[in-house]
Design an enzyme around this catalytic site. Structure first.
Site, PDB file in Angstrom:
ATOM      1  N   GLY A  21      53.603 -80.526  -3.707  1.00  0.00           N
ATOM      2  CA  GLY A  21      54.885 -80.796  -4.321  1.00  0.00           C
ATOM      3  C   GLY A  21      54.776 -81.262  -5.755  1.00  0.00           C
ATOM      4  O   GLY A  21      53.765 -81.042  -6.432  1.00  0.00           O
ATOM      5  N   HIS A  22      55.836 -81.914  -6.218  1.00  0.00           N
ATOM      6  CA  HIS A  22      55.907 -82.408  -7.600  1.00  0.00           C
ATOM      7  C   HIS A  22      54.738 -83.335  -7.905  1.00  0.00           C
ATOM      8  O   HIS A  22      54.091 -83.212  -8.949  1.00  0.00           O
ATOM      9  CB  HIS A  22      57.241 -83.143  -7.785  1.00  0.00           C
ATOM     10  CG  HIS A  22      57.446 -83.715  -9.144  1.00  0.00           C
ATOM     11  ND1 HIS A  22      57.700 -82.944 -10.256  1.00  0.00           N
ATOM     12  CD2 HIS A  22      57.442 -85.009  -9.578  1.00  0.00           C
ATOM     13  CE1 HIS A  22      57.846 -83.724 -11.315  1.00  0.00           C
ATOM     14  NE2 HIS A  22      57.694 -84.975 -10.929  1.00  0.00           N
ATOM     15  N   PHE A  23      54.469 -84.261  -7.000  1.00  0.00           N
ATOM     16  CA  PHE A  23      53.295 -85.128  -7.115  1.00  0.00           C
ATOM     17  C   PHE A  23      52.173 -84.472  -6.300  1.00  0.00           C
ATOM     18  O   PHE A  23      51.886 -84.869  -5.166  1.00  0.00           O
ATOM     19  CB  PHE A  23      53.608 -86.530  -6.603  1.00  0.00           C
ATOM     20  CG  PHE A  23      54.592 -87.281  -7.463  1.00  0.00           C
ATOM     21  CD1 PHE A  23      54.185 -87.888  -8.642  1.00  0.00           C
ATOM     22  CD2 PHE A  23      55.928 -87.372  -7.091  1.00  0.00           C
ATOM     23  CE1 PHE A  23      55.088 -88.576  -9.440  1.00  0.00           C
ATOM     24  CE2 PHE A  23      56.840 -88.064  -7.876  1.00  0.00           C
ATOM     25  CZ  PHE A  23      56.423 -88.665  -9.060  1.00  0.00           C
TER      26      PHE A  23
END
Length: 325
Positions: free
Chosen positions: A271-273
C-alpha cells in the site's frame, strides 16, 4: 563497516539535534563513514516508519531519518508562531543535514518526503547521489480521484476545511492510508494507525496539519520545475510503488521514466506505506541499487559541472519566517 550479521534493532540510535531553535528528533543507524541515506517520511507518520528497514541496511550504509516539526518526537511549535509549509520544512531538513555534517547522500522520499526532498535537491544538487522514491508524486497523473475534493479545499479553505480535515485526521482515515485496497489487510499492524491517530489528536495538530495540507497545492504547482531538475541532473533513481495506495496511482510511478528513462520502476504488492508489508523486498532492491551506484560514483555526488549550470539559485525555494497568507 558493521558486520550485517550483527546488526539488530539495538543498533539504531535515537537522538535529538537543535535546528533553528527547535529540537529535531531523528533515528540513526550504521557507521557515519559509510555512504549515507537520508530518509524523509510521509504524513502523518514519522521516522518510526523506517524502524524495520534501518537494521536491514545498517551493515553497509549510514541511515538518518528525522521527524519534521509537528511530527513524531520533534518539537511542534504553535501554528501561529511557526509557518507549516513545505518550503519551511525543507529549510529544517537542510539545517538538519548541516547540523549533522552530511555532505553527500541518497534521498529516500515517501509521500510528504517527496516535495520536501525535491525542494532540497534543487537547493543542494551537489549533495544528491541518487533518489529512492516510494509512493511520492511528481506528476499530475499520480494523483488519484480523491484529489478532486482536496483541490476544492485548496480553492476555498473556509468552505471545505471541516469536511476535508475531519476525514484526513480521523482514525478511519489513518487506517485506510495504510491498508488502502490491499487484499491482505491481515498483514498490517493496527498499532501503526492507532499510534498515528493518537499523534494527530495532540493539541494544535488540527491547525498544523490543515496549514500544511493547504500548502500542498504549491507542490502540484512545482511539478514542472522538479521534472526539469530531474531531466537536467539525471540522478540515479529507484522507484518503489505500493499499488494498493488509495491516494497515489501507479501511473505516478511510471511517469518518472519520461524524465528519467534509466529509472528503475518496481510496482509492489503493498500500500501507500509499502514498508508495512514489503520491508524485505524494499531492502533487497535498495541494497542492489545502492551497491551499484556507490561503486560507480565512488565518493562523488552529482557532477560539479551540473551544479555550476543549474538554473535555480540555492535560495530559490526558501520560505519567509512569516506564515503564508
Amino acid at each position: 563497516m558493521l558486520d550485517q550479521s550483527n546488526v539488530t534493532h539495538a543498533t539504531t540510535r535515537y537522538r535529538t539535534v537543535r535546528v533553528q531553535g527547535l529540537n529535531i528528533f531523528y533515528r540513526e543507524a550504521g557507521e557515519p563513514q559509510a555512504p549515507t541515506v537520508l530518509l524523509l517520511h510521509g504524513f502523518p507518520s514519522s521516522s518510526r516508519m523506517f524502524d524495520n528497514l534501518l537494521p536491514l541496511l545498517a551493515g553497509q550504509y549510514h541511515l538518518v531519518a528525522p521527524d519534521y516539526p509537528g511530527f513524531g518526537h520533534s518539537d511542534a511549535p504553535d501554528a501561529t508562531s511557526f509557518s507549516y509549509s513545505f518550503d519551511h520544512l525543507e529549510q529544517i531538513v537542510d539545517g538538519f543535514a548541516n547540523a549533522l555534517g552530511l555532505n553527500t547522500y541518497f534521498l529516500y522520499l515517501q509521500d510528504y518526503g517527496g516535495p520536501i526532498g525535491l525542494r532540497h535537491a534543487l537547493r543542494r544538487p551537489e549533495r544528491i547521489r541518487g533518489l529512492i522514491v516510494q509512493n511520492a508524486v511528481t506528476h499530475e497523473e499520480g494523483l488519484g480521484p480523491m484529489w478532486a475534493y482536496r483541490r476544492a479545499f485548496w480553492a476555498d479553505r473556509k468552505t471545505h476545511e471541516a469536511s476535508v480535515m475531519s476525514a484526513f485526521t480521523s482514525l478511519e482515515g489513518a487506517r485506510l492510508r495504510h491498508v488502502g485496497t490491499s487484499p491482505h489487510p491481515e498483514r498490517y499492524n493496527p498499532d501503526t494507525w492507532t499510534d498515528e491517530f493518537a499523534a494527530l489528536c495532540r493539541p494544535g495538530q488540527d491547525r498544523i496539519q490543515s496549514d500544511l495540507f493547504h500548502d500542498y497545492q504549491t507542490n502540484v504547482a512545482s511539478y514542472g520545475r522538479w521534472q526539469a531538475w530531474l531531466r537536467q541532473h539525471r540522478p540515479p533513481t529507484l522507484v518503489l510503488w505500493g499499488i494498493h495506495d488509495p491516494s497515489f496511482t501507479p501511473d505516478g510511478a511510471r511517469a518518472y521514466t519520461r524524465d528519467l528513462p534509466q529509472a528503475e520502476i518496481h510496482l509492489l504488492d503493498a500500500g501507500h506505506f509499502a514498508l508495512d508489508e514489503a520491508t524485505d523486498e524494499i531492502a533487497a532492491h535498495m541494497r542492489r541499487f545502492l551497491a551499484g551506484h556507490v561503486l560507480q560514483q565512488g565518493t562523488s555526488a552529482l557532477p560539479a559541472a551540473e551544479e555550476r549550470s543549474r538554473p535555480y539559485p540555492p535560495d530559490a525555494f526558501s520560505c519567509p519566517n512569516t506564515r503564508n497568507p
